[in-house]
Design a protein around this motif. Structure first.
Motif, PDB file in Angstrom:
ATOM      1  N   LEU A   1       1.044  -1.409   0.029  1.00  0.00           N
ATOM      2  CA  LEU A   1      -0.315   0.276   0.204  1.00  0.00           C
ATOM      3  C   LEU A   1       1.163   1.318   0.189  1.00  0.00           C
ATOM      4  N   ILE A   2       2.308   0.992   0.594  1.00  0.00           N
ATOM      5  CA  ILE A   2       3.156   2.312   0.615  1.00  0.00           C
ATOM      6  C   ILE A   2       3.267   3.239  -0.476  1.00  0.00           C
TER       7      ILE A   2
ATOM      8  N   GLY B   1      -0.046  14.785  -0.214  1.00  0.00           N
ATOM      9  CA  GLY B   1      -0.198  14.671   1.018  1.00  0.00           C
ATOM     10  C   GLY B   1      -1.171  13.307   1.340  1.00  0.00           C
ATOM     11  N   ALA B   2      -2.091  13.236   0.154  1.00  0.00           N
ATOM     12  CA  ALA B   2      -2.467  12.021   0.997  1.00  0.00           C
ATOM     13  C   ALA B   2      -1.656  10.844   1.314  1.00  0.00           C
ATOM     14  N   GLY B   3      -1.076  10.294   0.166  1.00  0.00           N
ATOM     15  CA  GLY B   3      -0.064   9.051  -0.274  1.00  0.00           C
ATOM     16  C   GLY B   3       1.002   9.262   1.278  1.00  0.00           C
TER      17      GLY B   3
ATOM     18  N   PHE C   1       2.242   6.967   5.855  1.00  0.00           N
ATOM     19  CA  PHE C   1       2.295   7.055   7.357  1.00  0.00           C
ATOM     20  C   PHE C   1       2.357   5.333   9.016  1.00  0.00           C
ATOM     21  N   VAL C   2       1.020   5.510   8.296  1.00  0.00           N
ATOM     22  CA  VAL C   2      -0.178   5.054   9.061  1.00  0.00           C
ATOM     23  C   VAL C   2      -0.411   3.503   8.859  1.00  0.00           C
ATOM     24  N   ALA C   3       0.454   2.660   7.675  1.00  0.00           N
ATOM     25  CA  ALA C   3       0.291   1.571   6.889  1.00  0.00           C
ATOM     26  C   ALA C   3       2.325   0.963   7.702  1.00  0.00           C
TER      27      ALA C   3
END
Length: 449
Positions: free
Chosen positions: A328-329, A418-420, A425-427
């Motif tokens: 996902l990253i 920004g969204a990526g 970060f949460v991944a």
């Protein structure tokens, strides 16, 4: 503490999936699809309906964005209330009863949104009523998702545990796909003026009807074997389950909180905010085209949930987490960096489908969450930690995302990513969390917090 004497496993002993198991999976998943459709259909009409019809004209575009997405987030803020109450009774009187009640409570506010007067008709009362209906929807979904996960986890044999939760979660995320599909059909069948005048109401009225269908479907489900065993042995939690959860299972709550942050960001930013706000708003992709992209992304997400649930059974938790969240990253950063005004639609659809597939990483949250608590408080534990965390992170995520996307703020010239960056970060947080023994082994008598 009554949970120390509980020996029921997280799911059924190892055995082959039976015809009854498949029936339970199908009925539960379809019910989840119809209910989650009710909850997310609002997001598909924020830019085209909510802002022009339910917000006053004197507000600037950024403020309208904040208010419209704030009403959306309000549904998440009240999730803990519905979730904790339903989970309490789910641990005391049965999973099935609360599983059915949650979908019944979703149908009415969805139908009411479909007949609400607009701001032009009743002024400020219009967005206030819309806010109230979103809050009622939030209370209902707060009991639905944890209840559904626990219900399936306690029905599914252990060697198919990930696959079972993958099927169910794909059904729930299928509600996003259904919402996208309905919005596309509305866009094709009606002109923009017709949609604004009356056709936007159709998806919400349909949602109320879907809710009634879901209630009917769940009549054919049976109580989970594990709850029946607990009741037969009189091993049900005697205290308030939520008190036991936060008193003795703090580590499990922390694990669920961190994974919920990851899940909520993937769904809200990657699947719900990106099509209209980023594709349509920033890169001027025509409305019908970004709605088609939304549909493709949601379908890929649904497939991803099944894929990574199946992978959990084959490779176990830690390796699966590295593959799905690591993927996902890569795919999210690639997708957002590939966007530009006038982008080829084939490229847009393919790149978004790829990111959507790895967004199926979200399935790891219920897989880890349902096995992190003992059976007697499992519903309350998962529901309390999940819904409280979702309420917190859903409150900050839309605003934080809009902030990161603004070139005048923190990321400056890199704001297009920004969204990526947020998703990546949460991944990373999800991958690190999976290394905690309770996360990859699950609860046992020796792992009490």
């Amino acid at each position: 503490m009554s949970t120390t004497n509980t020996t029921a496993s997280a799911q059924q002993p190892a055995r082959a999936l039976t015809r009854k198991d498949y029936k339970t999976l199908v009925l539960s998943s379809l019910g989840g699809t119809l209910e989650f459709y009710d909850f997310v259909i609002y997001a598909f009409y924020i830019d085209t309906i909510v802002k022009p019809l339910f917000m006053p004209d004197y507000l600037d575009p950024f403020t309208k964005d904040l208010f419209a997405w704030g009403i959306f987030a309000a549904g998440y803020l009240v999730r803990p209330i519905g979730g904790i109450i339903m989970a309490h009774f789910g641990d005391r009187v049965g999973r099935k009863k609360m599983f059915t009640l949650s979908v019944a409570l979703m149908a009415l506010p969805t139908f009411i949104i479909g007949i609400l007067p607009t701001y032009e008709a009743i002024g400020i009362l219009s967005p206030m009523l819309l806010l109230l209906m979103r809050m009622l929807q939030g209370a209902a979904i707060g009991g639905e998702m944890p209840g559904a996960w626990v219900f399936i986890a306690e029905h599914t044999p252990k060697q198919r545990y990930g696959f079972g939760l993958g099927i169910l979660t794909s059904g729930i995320t299928g509600g996003i796909f259904l919402g996208s599909l309905v919005s596309i059909i509305i866009g094709i069948k009606f002109t923009q003026s017709e949609t604004i005048a009356y056709a936007w109401r159709i998806p919400f009225i349909l949602g109320g009807i879907f809710g009634v269908i879901s209630v009917y479907l769940r009549r054919f489900l049976s109580e989970t074997p594990i709850f029946k065993e607990l009741a037969a042995r009189k091993a049900l939690e005697k205290n308030f389950p939520i008190v036991t959860v936060f008193k003795y299972h703090k580590l499990a709550c922390l694990i669920i909180a961190l994974l919920t942050w990851s899940l909520s960001t993937v769904i809200m930013v990657g699947i719900l905010i990106t099509p209209g706000r980023i594709m349509g708003g920033m890169y001027h992709v025509p409305e019908l085209d970004w709605r088609i992209a939304s549909c493709i992304g949601a379908l890929s997400l649904t497939i991803g949930c099944i894929l990574f649930g199946w992978l959990e059974d084959k490779l176990k938790t830690r390796l699966t987490m590295v593959i799905c969240w690591g993927g996902l990253i890569i795919t999210s950063l690639y997708f957002y960096s590939s966007l530009y005004i006038g982008i080829d639609l084939t490229q847009l659809y393919f790149n978004y489908a790829l990111m959507g597939l790895f967004s199926g990483s979200a399935v790891t949250t219920p897989i880890i969450g349902t096995r992190s608590f003992p059976p007697s408080i499992r519903y309350s534990g998962l529901s309390g930690a999940y819904n409280l965390s979702y309420a917190l992170f859903s409150a900050i995520t839309p605003t934080l995302t809009l902030y990161l996307l603004n070139p005048a703020h923190f990321l400056a010239n890199y704001s297009y990513l920004g969204a990526g960056i947020y998703i990546s970060f949460v991944a990373i947080i999800a991958i690190i969390t999976a290394q905690i023994p309770l996360a990859y082994r699950g609860w046992s008598d020796k792992s009490l917090s």
